[in-house]
Design a protein around this motif. Structure first.
Motif, PDB file in Angstrom:
ATOM      1  N   ARG A 163       0.951  -1.368   0.025  1.00 18.09           N
ATOM      2  CA  ARG A 163       0.049   0.053   0.071  1.00 18.09           C
ATOM      3  C   ARG A 163       0.929   1.314  -0.006  1.00 18.09           C
ATOM      4  O   ARG A 163       0.400   2.372  -0.798  1.00 18.09           O
ATOM      5  CB  ARG A 163      -1.060  -0.065   1.351  1.00 18.09           C
ATOM      6  CG  ARG A 163      -2.067  -1.172   1.298  1.00 18.09           C
ATOM      7  CD  ARG A 163      -2.918  -0.998   2.472  1.00 18.09           C
ATOM      8  NE  ARG A 163      -3.624  -2.300   2.325  1.00 18.09           N
ATOM      9  CZ  ARG A 163      -4.939  -2.511   1.840  1.00 18.09           C
ATOM     10  NH1 ARG A 163      -5.291  -1.358   1.133  1.00 18.09           N
ATOM     11  NH2 ARG A 163      -5.589  -3.613   1.763  1.00 18.09           N
ATOM     12  N   GLU A 164       2.032   1.176   0.754  1.00 14.68           N
ATOM     13  CA  GLU A 164       3.011   2.383   0.699  1.00 14.68           C
ATOM     14  C   GLU A 164       3.606   2.626  -0.456  1.00 14.68           C
ATOM     15  O   GLU A 164       3.968   3.764  -0.851  1.00 14.68           O
ATOM     16  CB  GLU A 164       3.847   2.097   1.864  1.00 14.68           C
ATOM     17  CG  GLU A 164       3.404   2.241   3.286  1.00 14.68           C
ATOM     18  CD  GLU A 164       4.439   1.842   4.434  1.00 14.68           C
ATOM     19  OE1 GLU A 164       5.761   1.457   3.844  1.00 14.68           O
ATOM     20  OE2 GLU A 164       4.265   2.049   5.554  1.00 14.68           O
ATOM     21  N   ARG A 165       3.688   1.705  -1.381  1.00 11.49           N
ATOM     22  CA  ARG A 165       4.241   1.637  -2.768  1.00 11.49           C
ATOM     23  C   ARG A 165       3.137   2.131  -3.699  1.00 11.49           C
ATOM     24  O   ARG A 165       3.388   2.093  -4.990  1.00 11.49           O
ATOM     25  CB  ARG A 165       4.951   0.391  -3.203  1.00 11.49           C
ATOM     26  CG  ARG A 165       6.346   0.277  -2.356  1.00 11.49           C
ATOM     27  CD  ARG A 165       7.110  -0.512  -3.015  1.00 11.49           C
ATOM     28  NE  ARG A 165       6.721  -2.144  -3.203  1.00 11.49           N
ATOM     29  CZ  ARG A 165       6.934  -2.967  -2.242  1.00 11.49           C
ATOM     30  NH1 ARG A 165       7.478  -2.620  -0.980  1.00 11.49           N
ATOM     31  NH2 ARG A 165       6.204  -4.224  -2.168  1.00 11.49           N
ATOM     32  N   GLY A 166       1.971   2.302  -3.308  1.00 10.79           N
ATOM     33  CA  GLY A 166       0.844   2.737  -4.164  1.00 10.79           C
ATOM     34  C   GLY A 166       0.033   1.563  -5.009  1.00 10.79           C
ATOM     35  O   GLY A 166      -0.376   1.528  -5.822  1.00 10.79           O
ATOM     36  N   LEU A 167       0.517   0.241  -4.625  1.00 12.42           N
ATOM     37  CA  LEU A 167      -0.055  -0.714  -5.131  1.00 12.42           C
ATOM     38  C   LEU A 167      -1.388  -1.438  -4.349  1.00 12.42           C
ATOM     39  O   LEU A 167      -1.276  -0.931  -3.146  1.00 12.42           O
ATOM     40  CB  LEU A 167       0.911  -1.934  -5.134  1.00 12.42           C
ATOM     41  CG  LEU A 167       2.341  -1.693  -5.980  1.00 12.42           C
ATOM     42  CD1 LEU A 167       3.416  -2.467  -5.735  1.00 12.42           C
ATOM     43  CD2 LEU A 167       2.058  -1.363  -7.375  1.00 12.42           C
ATOM     44  N   ALA A 168      -1.903  -2.476  -4.915  1.00 10.64           N
ATOM     45  CA  ALA A 168      -3.019  -2.976  -4.030  1.00 10.64           C
ATOM     46  C   ALA A 168      -2.711  -3.703  -3.068  1.00 10.64           C
ATOM     47  O   ALA A 168      -1.420  -4.350  -3.085  1.00 10.64           O
ATOM     48  CB  ALA A 168      -3.881  -3.895  -5.092  1.00 10.64           C
ATOM     49  N   GLY A 169      -3.405  -3.670  -1.967  1.00 12.59           N
ATOM     50  CA  GLY A 169      -2.920  -4.328  -0.787  1.00 12.59           C
ATOM     51  C   GLY A 169      -3.107  -5.620  -0.797  1.00 12.59           C
ATOM     52  O   GLY A 169      -3.638  -6.393  -1.604  1.00 12.59           O
ATOM     53  N   ILE A 170      -2.487  -6.646   0.049  1.00 11.01           N
ATOM     54  CA  ILE A 170      -2.666  -7.972   0.623  1.00 11.01           C
ATOM     55  C   ILE A 170      -3.603  -8.213   1.130  1.00 11.01           C
ATOM     56  O   ILE A 170      -3.978  -7.808   2.291  1.00 11.01           O
ATOM     57  CB  ILE A 170      -1.349  -8.633   0.932  1.00 11.01           C
ATOM     58  CG1 ILE A 170      -0.253  -8.672   0.013  1.00 11.01           C
ATOM     59  CG2 ILE A 170      -1.477 -10.098   1.294  1.00 11.01           C
ATOM     60  CD1 ILE A 170       1.072  -9.108   0.348  1.00 11.01           C
ATOM     61  N   THR A 171      -4.695  -9.243   0.882  1.00  7.08           N
ATOM     62  CA  THR A 171      -5.735  -9.821   1.696  1.00  7.08           C
ATOM     63  C   THR A 171      -5.022 -10.904   2.494  1.00  7.08           C
ATOM     64  O   THR A 171      -4.817 -11.785   1.944  1.00  7.08           O
ATOM     65  CB  THR A 171      -6.962 -10.145   0.922  1.00  7.08           C
ATOM     66  OG1 THR A 171      -7.424  -9.125  -0.054  1.00  7.08           O
ATOM     67  CG2 THR A 171      -8.121 -10.623   1.828  1.00  7.08           C
ATOM     68  N   VAL A 172      -5.006 -10.525   3.924  1.00  5.02           N
ATOM     69  CA  VAL A 172      -4.528 -11.409   4.667  1.00  5.02           C
ATOM     70  C   VAL A 172      -5.734 -12.381   5.427  1.00  5.02           C
ATOM     71  O   VAL A 172      -6.440 -11.830   5.994  1.00  5.02           O
ATOM     72  CB  VAL A 172      -3.589 -10.846   5.988  1.00  5.02           C
ATOM     73  CG1 VAL A 172      -3.065 -11.880   6.825  1.00  5.02           C
ATOM     74  CG2 VAL A 172      -2.469  -9.978   5.543  1.00  5.02           C
ATOM     75  N   MET A 173      -5.694 -13.681   4.936  1.00  3.15           N
ATOM     76  CA  MET A 173      -6.773 -14.627   5.318  1.00  3.15           C
ATOM     77  C   MET A 173      -6.031 -15.461   6.558  1.00  3.15           C
ATOM     78  O   MET A 173      -5.143 -16.101   6.349  1.00  3.15           O
ATOM     79  CB  MET A 173      -6.959 -15.500   4.277  1.00  3.15           C
ATOM     80  CG  MET A 173      -8.117 -16.471   4.605  1.00  3.15           C
ATOM     81  SD  MET A 173      -8.500 -17.635   3.210  1.00  3.15           S
ATOM     82  CE  MET A 173      -9.310 -16.789   2.004  1.00  3.15           C
TER      83      MET A 173
END
Length: 269
Positions: A163-173
Motif C-alpha cells: 500500500r505504501e508503494r501505491g499498489l493493491a494491498g494483500i488480503t490476509v486470510m
C-alpha cells in the motif's frame, strides 16, 4: 561383596542418574517429578495430533530432554494464543510449541532457543497467480496465514509495504492452523500461504505435485524456542543444559535428520 562388584554397582547407579548439569532440583514443578508443558498441536511437523496424542519434532525433543532431566512429561494441548497466559498463571512449567521468538513475546516470557527457521511462499503447483516470491507479485493477492503466528506478522507487514508503494494491498486470510492455510490454497480460495521451511518440506513430501515454492527462503535466521516464566532462571538453565547434552551426544542432530529438516535449522555446529 567383592570390591569389583561394589564399584560396578556404584558406577551403574551413577550412570543411570540424571546428569547434574541438567538439574531441576531448584525448580518447583506443577506436578512433582513431571514436566508439564503447553503445546498447540496444530503446527506440523513440529506438533500435531496422531492417534489422539501429540506427536512431532517438538514432542520427540522434549522426550529426549526429559530423560536428561530425570522427569516424566505431561503435555497440555491448547490453543496457541492461550499458551503464554497458561504459563504465567502457573498451569504450565514451560511452553514447548515451536514458538517464534520476537520482541513482544520476549517481554512476557524468557526463551531457550533450539532451532532457527526460515519461511517460504507456497502456491499451487501450477501457480495460476504467477507469484514469484515475497515480492510485488503478492500485492493484490490473498495470502493465508495461521492466526497469531509469525507468518501473520510477515503478511501484514507485506500488505503495508504494498500500500505504501501505491499498489493493491494483500488480503490476509487468517486460519486456525497451517494445514488450514494449505487447504485454502489447494482449493483456490487463497493465492499463497507462508509456511516454515521444515513445514514446506513435509508438505511437499506428503502431497507431491500439489504445491510449489515461489521464490527463495526469507527471514531464515528467525529462532524458535521453549518458553519459561519471566525470571525463572533455574528452569531456563536446566533446559539449556539438557539441550547442550542432547547436542553433545548426537541425538539432537539425529532428530533433525529423522524429521527431514534441512541441516541449516541447527543451532549447534
Amino acid at each position: 561383596m567383592p570390591r569389583s562388584r561394589l564399584v560396578c554397582g556404584i558406577l551403574s547407579i551413577f550412570l543411570a542418574a540424571p546428569s547434574m548439569a541438567a538439574d531441576l532440583s531448584a525448580v518447583t514443578l506443577v506436578e512433582k517429578g513431571t514436566l508439564t508443558y503447553g503445546v498447540a498441536a496444530t503446527f506440523s511437523p513440529f506438533e500435531f495430533t496422531k492417534d489422539g496424542k501429540p506427536a512431532g519434532f517438538d514432542i520427540d525433543m522434549i522426550g529426549l530432554l526429559s530423560k536428561k532431566l530425570g522427569v516424566a512429561t505431561n503435555p497440555m494441548n491448547m490453543e496457541f494464543k492461550g499458551l503464554i497466559v497458561a504459563l504465567q498463571g502457573g498451569r504450565l512449567d514451560i511452553i514447548n510449541s515451536a514458538m517464534y521468538i520476537n520482541e513482544q513475546r520476549a517481554s512476557q516470557v524468557d526463551f531457550v532457543p533450539y532451532l532457527k527457521l526460515g519461511s517460504l511462499v507456497i502456491v499451487q503447483a501450477a501457480n495460476p497467480s504467477k507469484i514469484t516470491g515475497r515480492d510485488d507479485t503478492l500485492c493484490g493477492k490473498t495470502v493465508a496465514v495461521t492466526l497469531g503466528g509469525i507468518q501473520e506478522s510477515y503478511a501484514r507487514n507485506d500488505d503495508k509495504q504494498c500500500r505504501e508503494r501505491g499498489l493493491a494491498g494483500i488480503t490476509v486470510m487468517t486460519m486456525p492452523t497451517a494445514q488450514d492455510s494449505a487447504l485454502t490454497v489447494r482449493q483456490g480460495r487463497a493465492d499463497a500461504f507462508y509456511n516454515s521451511t521444515p513445514g514446506a518440506v513435509e508438505l511437499m513430501d506428503k502431497v507431491p505435485g500439489v504445491y510449489a515454492v515461489a521464490g527463495s527462503e526469507f527471514e531464515n535466521s528467525t529462532r524458535i524456542g521453549m518458553a519459561v516464566r519471566k525470571g525463572d532462571t533455574a528452569m531456563k538453565a536446566a533446559l539449556e543444559a539438557a539441550l547442550k547434552e542432547i547436542a553433545a551426544d548426537g541425538s539432537y542432530k539425529k532428530l533433525i535428520e529423522t524429521w527431514k529438516f534441512p541441516a541449516s535449522v541447527s543451532l549447534f555446529d
